[in-house]
Design a protein around this motif. Structure first.
Motif, PDB file in Angstrom:
ATOM      1  N   LEU A  44     -12.963   3.915  -0.033  1.00 49.64           N
ATOM      2  CA  LEU A  44     -12.437   5.099  -0.706  1.00 49.64           C
ATOM      3  C   LEU A  44     -13.560   5.768  -1.486  1.00 49.64           C
ATOM      4  N   LEU A  45     -13.834   7.024  -1.169  1.00 42.97           N
ATOM      5  CA  LEU A  45     -14.819   7.806  -1.915  1.00 42.97           C
ATOM      6  C   LEU A  45     -14.094   8.545  -3.039  1.00 42.97           C
ATOM      7  N   MET A 105       0.853  -1.200   0.000  1.00 46.31           N
ATOM      8  CA  MET A 105       0.000   0.000   0.000  1.00 46.31           C
ATOM      9  C   MET A 105       0.883   1.242   0.000  1.00 46.31           C
ATOM     10  N   ASN A 106       0.581   2.204  -0.808  1.00 42.17           N
ATOM     11  CA  ASN A 106       1.340   3.443  -0.851  1.00 42.17           C
ATOM     12  C   ASN A 106       1.345   4.111   0.514  1.00 42.17           C
ATOM     13  N   VAL A 107       2.522   4.447   1.017  1.00 43.55           N
ATOM     14  CA  VAL A 107       2.644   4.995   2.369  1.00 43.55           C
ATOM     15  C   VAL A 107       1.861   6.280   2.522  1.00 43.55           C
ATOM     16  N   ALA A 108       1.847   7.114   1.476  1.00 41.15           N
ATOM     17  CA  ALA A 108       1.133   8.392   1.563  1.00 41.15           C
ATOM     18  C   ALA A 108      -0.351   8.169   1.821  1.00 41.15           C
ATOM     19  N   LEU A 109      -0.906   7.203   1.108  1.00 39.57           N
ATOM     20  CA  LEU A 109      -2.332   6.935   1.294  1.00 39.57           C
ATOM     21  C   LEU A 109      -2.585   6.357   2.669  1.00 39.57           C
ATOM     22  N   LEU A 134     -15.255  -3.239  -6.073  1.00 36.46           N
ATOM     23  CA  LEU A 134     -14.274  -3.855  -5.181  1.00 36.46           C
ATOM     24  C   LEU A 134     -12.960  -4.021  -5.922  1.00 36.46           C
ATOM     25  N   ALA A 135     -11.883  -3.541  -5.314  1.00 40.47           N
ATOM     26  CA  ALA A 135     -10.559  -3.721  -5.912  1.00 40.47           C
ATOM     27  C   ALA A 135     -10.146  -5.181  -5.745  1.00 40.47           C
ATOM     28  N   ILE A 187      -4.812   4.867  -8.093  1.00 33.86           N
ATOM     29  CA  ILE A 187      -5.853   5.881  -8.260  1.00 33.86           C
ATOM     30  C   ILE A 187      -5.261   7.240  -7.904  1.00 33.86           C
ATOM     31  N   GLU A 188      -5.122   8.105  -8.902  1.00 32.52           N
ATOM     32  CA  GLU A 188      -4.593   9.456  -8.737  1.00 32.52           C
ATOM     33  C   GLU A 188      -3.280   9.457  -7.947  1.00 32.52           C
ATOM     34  N   GLY A 189      -2.392   8.529  -8.298  1.00 37.73           N
ATOM     35  CA  GLY A 189      -1.069   8.490  -7.689  1.00 37.73           C
ATOM     36  C   GLY A 189      -0.980   7.632  -6.447  1.00 37.73           C
ATOM     37  N   TYR A 190      -2.106   7.187  -5.928  1.00 39.17           N
ATOM     38  CA  TYR A 190      -2.111   6.331  -4.752  1.00 39.17           C
ATOM     39  C   TYR A 190      -2.306   4.874  -5.166  1.00 39.17           C
ATOM     40  N   THR A 191      -1.537   3.987  -4.575  1.00 36.96           N
ATOM     41  CA  THR A 191      -1.734   2.563  -4.803  1.00 36.96           C
ATOM     42  C   THR A 191      -2.757   2.053  -3.799  1.00 36.96           C
ATOM     43  N   VAL A 192      -3.907   1.722  -4.312  1.00 36.50           N
ATOM     44  CA  VAL A 192      -5.001   1.250  -3.461  1.00 36.50           C
ATOM     45  C   VAL A 192      -4.940  -0.272  -3.417  1.00 36.50           C
ATOM     46  N   PRO A 193      -4.891  -0.870  -2.228  1.00 40.29           N
ATOM     47  CA  PRO A 193      -4.673  -2.310  -2.130  1.00 40.29           C
ATOM     48  C   PRO A 193      -5.910  -3.136  -2.468  1.00 40.29           C
TER      49      PRO A 193
END
Length: 483
Positions: free
Chosen positions: A55-56, A1-5, A362-363, A369-375
Motif C-alpha cells: 500500500l502506497l 479485510m474491508n471489501v472496498a479495499l 509492516l502491518a 487507514i483512511e476508512g480501509y481496514t488493512v490486514p
C-alpha cells in the motif's frame, strides 16, 4: 479485510502489472513509478510486489498516524529477503523486543556529544578529501563527484565503524574497498527477480549457493576486520573514540545527551536496561552502518555539489555565509551548526533527491487507514520521492530553492510532507552522523573552491531506477580555485 479495499486493490492489480511493464520499457524506475501511481490513483494506492500486497500512502496526516500514533501496530519493517548470518542481528533486520533493545542501546552512540568526541577522525578524513581534490583540480579536468564523495564516505565508515585508516581514493585496491564494492554490487539478475516474486525460494537457492545474498566470503572478511579491531582494543589501554569503540562501551553508557530520550518508547511498560552487545550484534551493526552510510551520504553530497554548480547564486550565498562565520577557521562539529543557509541547502537537496524513494512499515495487526481496514502482513510504504515533489505541498516542486526551509516557510508546511530521514521511533539513527559528514565536506571544499558545470555535466541528471536514489551516470563537475 474491508471489501472496498479488496475490490479496489484486486480491480487494479492487472492495471498495475501492465503499468509496471510499460514503465519498464520507458526505463522509469521506482521514483517516477510512484509519482505516476500517486497522480493517477491518489493518496492510497494498492499494488503488488510479487505476490505481496503493498500500500502506497501519500497523505502526511495518515503517514504521521501510522509512524507515531499507530506505531504499536507497525513497529517493524517488511523483509523481502530472509536475513542471515550476523546481519539478522542488525538494527535494520531486528524486530520487536530485539529491535527496541538495539535501538535504545545504539542511539547514544550517535548523540551530539559522541559526534564531538569523534572530531579528530572526521577532520583527518575531510582533510584527506581536500588533498585529493586539490591534486585533481590542478589537472583542470572534470571530476566525478559521485566517485570522490563515495571514497570520502567509505573512508569515514572504515575509520569510525571498523577502526581502519584507509585512503580509498588513492588506494582503490585496498581489500576493504574491494569487498565493500562487491557487497553493494547486487544487480537485478533473473534469479533476484525470481526471489522478489517468490521470496521463499531464496532459502533453497541460498543453500545451493545460487542466491545473490549468499556472500559468505564477503561477510567473512568484514567479520575478521571487526574481530581483529575488537581484539586489539581489548589489549590496548589507549582506546580510540569511534563507533566501534562506542558499541563496545554500550553496556555501561547511560548516554543521555541534551534533550534526547533514549531509553523509552511510547507503550513500553518498563525502561530498557542495557547489556553488552554481543560480537554478532557488533559485527552486524558495523556492516549495517557501512550499508546505510556509504552510498546514501555520498549520493547526497554529489547531489549537493550538482545543485550548487547549477545554481551559482545559491553557491555564492553559501560561500558568503561560510566566509562571514568561519573565515579560514577549520570546520568542526560546533561551528558548522551556525551555518543556517548550509542547512537549507542540504534540506532542499534531500527534498529533491532523497536517499531512498520509499520507506516501509509492516502491518503486524489489522490497521484502519483512511476508512480501509488493512490486514496484517501488508507492506505499508511511503513514496518519499513522490511526496517531496507533490505540488500540493511544494510550490514549483522541481525548482531548487533552499528558502523553502526558512523557519517561516517550514512552519506553514506539514512536517510529514518531508521524510528524508523518516519520522517517529523508526527515524534514521545515523542522521546526525550523515549531517556531520556532509557539512564538514562541503564547507572544507567551499573554503577553497567553487563547483562549476562543464560540457560533461549531465543536465538534468539521469536517476537510478532502484529504490536507492543515485545519479546513474555520476556527477561530473569542475573545481574553480577561490584564491
Amino acid at each position: 479485510m474491508n471489501v472496498a479495499l479488496f475490490i479496489e486493490v484486486d480491480a487494479v492489480k492487472k492495471k498495475f502489472m501492465v503499468t509496471r511493464l510499460e514503465l519498464g520499457r520507458r526505463e522509469e524506475g521506482v521514483a517516477l513509478t510512484d509519482q505516476e501511481l500517486a497522480r493517477t490513483y491518489g493518496d492510497i494506492v494498492g499494488v503488488y510486489m510479487g505476490h505481496r500486497p503493498l500500500l502506497l500512502v501519500s497523505n502526511p496526516n495518515t503517514i504521521k498516524a501510522i509512524m507515531v500514533k499507530e506505531f504499536s501496530r507497525t513497529p517493524n519493517r517488511p523483509k523481502t529477503f530472509l536475513p542471515r548470518n550476523e546481519m539478522k542481528y542488525s538494527l535494520l533486520n531486528a524486530d520487536d523486543d530485539q529491535w527496541r533493545f538495539l535501538r535504545n542501546t545504539l542511539l547514544p552512540t550517535f548523540s551530539s556529544g559522541k559526534m564531538r568526541m569523534m572530531e579528530p577522525l572526521f577532520k583527518a578524513k575531510y582533510e584527506q578529501l581536500l588533498d585529493n581534490l586539490t591534486e585533481r583540480a590542478k589537472t583542470g579536468k572534470p571530476i566525478d563527484f559521485k566517485d570522490v564523495f563515495g571514497a570520502y564516505t567509505l573512508d569515514v565508515i572504515a575509520s569510525t565503524g571498523f577502526g581502519m585508516d584507509i585512503d580509498s581514493q588513492k588506494n582503490p585496491d585496498n581489500d576493504f574497498v574491494k569487498y565493500t564494492k562487491k557487497f553493494l554490487n547486487i544487480s537485478f539478475t533473473p534469479i533476484l527477480i525470481l526471489i522478489l516474486i517468490f521470496p521463499k525460494i531464496d532459502t533453497l537457492l541460498y543453500w545451493l549457493g545460487m542466491s545473490p545474498f549468499n556472500r559468505l566470503e564477503i561477510l567473512s572478511f568484514f567479520r575478521r576486520v571487526v574481530k581483529r579491531a575488537v581484539d586489539q582494543r581489548m589489549e590496548d589501554s589507549n582506546k580510540l573514540v569511534d563507533l566501534l569503540q562506542l558499541m563496545l562501551n554500550t553496556h555501561h553508557d547511560t548516554g543521555v545527551d541534551e534533550s534526547e530520550n533514549i531509553h523509552s518508547f511510547e507503550g513500553d511498560g518498563n525502561p530498557w536496561k542495557t547489556r553488552r552487545l554481543t560480537m554478532d550484534e557488533i559485527v552486524g551493526n558495523s556492516i549495517l552502518f557501512l550499508l546505510v552510510g556509504y552510498d546514501t551520504t555520498s549520493n547526497a553530497l554529489a547531489f549537493t555539489a550538482y545543485n550548487l554548480a547549477t545554481h551559482p547564486d545559491c553557491q555564492e550565498k553559501l560561500i558568503e555565509e561560510i566566509d562571514a562565520i568561519l573565515g579560514k577557521e577549520p570546520p568542526n562539529y560546533d561551528n558548522v551548526q551556525k551555518l543556517e543557509y548550509l542547512e537549507r541547502v542540504f534540506c532542499e537537496t534531500l527534498r529533491l533527491y532523497p536517499s531512498a524513494c520509499r520507506t516501509h512499515r509492516l502491518a503486524e495487526r489489522d490497521i484502519v487507514i483512511e476508512g480501509y481496514t488493512v490486514p496484517k502482513g501488508t507492506d505499508i510504504s511511503f513514496p518519499i520521492y513522490s511526496i517531496h515533489r507533490d505540488p500540493r505541498f511544494w510550490e514549483n516542486p522541481t525548482r531548487f530553492d533552499p528558502e523553502r526551509f526558512t523557519p517561516e516557510n517550514k512552519a506553514k508546511r506539514h512536517p510529514y510532507a518531508y521524510l528524508p530521514f523518516g519520522h517517529g521511533p523508526c527515524s534514521c539513527i545515523g542522521m546526525r552522523l550523515a549531517q556531520v559528514e556532509m557539512r564538514l565536506a562541503i564547507v572544507s571544499i567551499l573554503q577553497h573552491y567553487r563547483f562549476k558545470t562543464c560540457e560533461e555535466t549531465e543536465i538534468p541528471l539521469k536517476l537510478s531506477k532502484a529504490n536507492l536514489l543515485k545519479p546513474e551516470n555520476g556527477v561530473k563537475l569542475l573545481l574553480e580555485s577561490r584564491s
